[in-house]
Scaffold this active site. Structure first.
Site: not given
Length: 373
Positions: A53, A320
């Protein structure tokens, strides 16, 4: 009223709220919605290849910067490629072409990860990496692949004050033209008041966060550019006094980049202690004024508009990354969460999870693919 509430222990709560409020392009409710949904240029998701990510967020931000997009889509990069290190730039061009000219709602960045991973094996591992460090590696490799050598005069003397002279660069590329700036440090001995100057090139400015509750981007900038006094073990050798002396150091921008990238230093490490600063930093979407920090004779382009944001959710050792990017075709903001893509209102761009901010002094323009003559 929300500023009076205690900060959440885990900013994933913000992520869940944002996810619930979006209408992702990659998960339409049915075939009818899929057929009616327009696929805009540059509004394309990226597949997560296993904790990638961080890479997806950086690629989305770089692929939203119009001059960089046009440079690659027009094919200009081909003539600049260095034969011995062209793999990363070529792979970057392929991914950007798929994102801007392809028909898919999402594409895989595998070819780019493989090219960069051949040079830096850490990026081939399925472990989380720091987005800011990854960004620096990408910009450096693109510069190395696309640089040209120039012989330049040792100019800018005479009418230009010593404190504002620019360093002489003999290598230039699309990366240096867009992202490279220069800091000038004035170093003053507090004993004899002799002043010397030091130049330092940057592509990313790492800004301290002066508060744990909330602050503004201007507060971070003022903290970075304020005068610092070096004492005790940090004293600097003065050539006039011929010994180490207490010194005052102040930085200013002697060359402002066309696209300035701010890294908000949220990760704090003190010895074995690690923590993340979850400060809510308020940053403007338009008209960021850098005038107070730029050397007066170089204040041609001092107003900047936000064009992309990298967000980080979670803690230092994990978490994330997502990205917010303004599309130059639709002039709308989009949230990119790997393959999940959604349009968001301007009011949603400001969050407490911002980690990297991309500002441009150039107006938004639609990148074009030029035809070969």
């Amino acid at each position: 009223m929300t500023s009076q509430q205690p900060l959440p222990a885990d900013d994933f709560s913000i992520y869940y709220v944002l996810a619930e409020c979006t209408d992702p392009y990659d998960t339409p409710p049915g075939n009818e919605a899929s057929e009616n949904q327009s696929h805009f240029q540059g509004v394309t998701g990226l597949r997560n290849l296993g904790n990638t990510c961080y890479m997806n967020a950086i690629l989305q931000c770089l692929c939203s910067i119009s001059p960089l997009v046009e440079y690659f889509l027009s094919g200009k990069y081909i003539t600049a490629l260095q034969k011995d290190c062209s793999e990363v730039a070529t792979a970057f061009a392929y991914v950007m072409t798929d994102m801007w000219l392809g028909d898919s709602d999402c594409v895989s960045p595998e070819i780019f990860r493989s090219a960069l991973g051949n040079l830096y094996p850490a990026f081939m591992k399925k472990t989380q990496q720091d987005a800011q460090e990854f960004l620096i590696y990408v910009l450096n490799e693109l510069h190395e692949a696309l640089k040209k050598y120039h012989r330049r005069r040792s100019c800018e003397k005479g009418s230009v004050p010593r404190c504002c002279r620019k360093a002489i660069a003999n290598e230039t590329s699309i990366i240096t033209r867009l992202f490279e700036g220069q800091l000038n440090y004035s170093v003053t001995c507090l004993t004899c008041e002799n002043c010397t100057y030091k130049n330092e090139v940057f592509t990313v400015l790492s800004l301290p966060i002066p508060s744990e509750a909330q602050c503004s981007l201007q507060d971070c900038l003022q903290c970075f550019f304020q005068q610092d006094t070096l004492t005790w073990n940090n004293r600097i050798h003065c050539s006039f006094c011929e010994t180490k002396q207490e010194t005052a150091v102040r930085a200013s921008i002697s060359k402002a980049p066309k696209t300035v990238i701010f890294h908000l230093k949220r990760f704090d490490i003190l010895g074995t202690m690690k923590r993340k600063l979850r400060t809510n930093i308020h940053y403007p979407l338009t008209n960021l004024d850098l005038t107070p920090y730029i050397c007066p004779i170089f204040r041609k382009h001092s107003k900047y508009n936000l064009c992309a944001v990298v967000n980080h959710f979670g803690d230092l050792d994990g978490g994330h990354y997502t990205a917010f990017c303004k599309n130059s075709v639709t002039h709308a903001w989009y949230s990119f969460d790997d393959t999940r893509v959604s349009e968001i209102p301007d009011t949603s761009v400001q969050t407490a999870t911002a980690y990297l901010l991309f500002y441009s002094c150039q107006p938004f323009s639609i990148p074009t693919q030029k035809c070969k003559s």
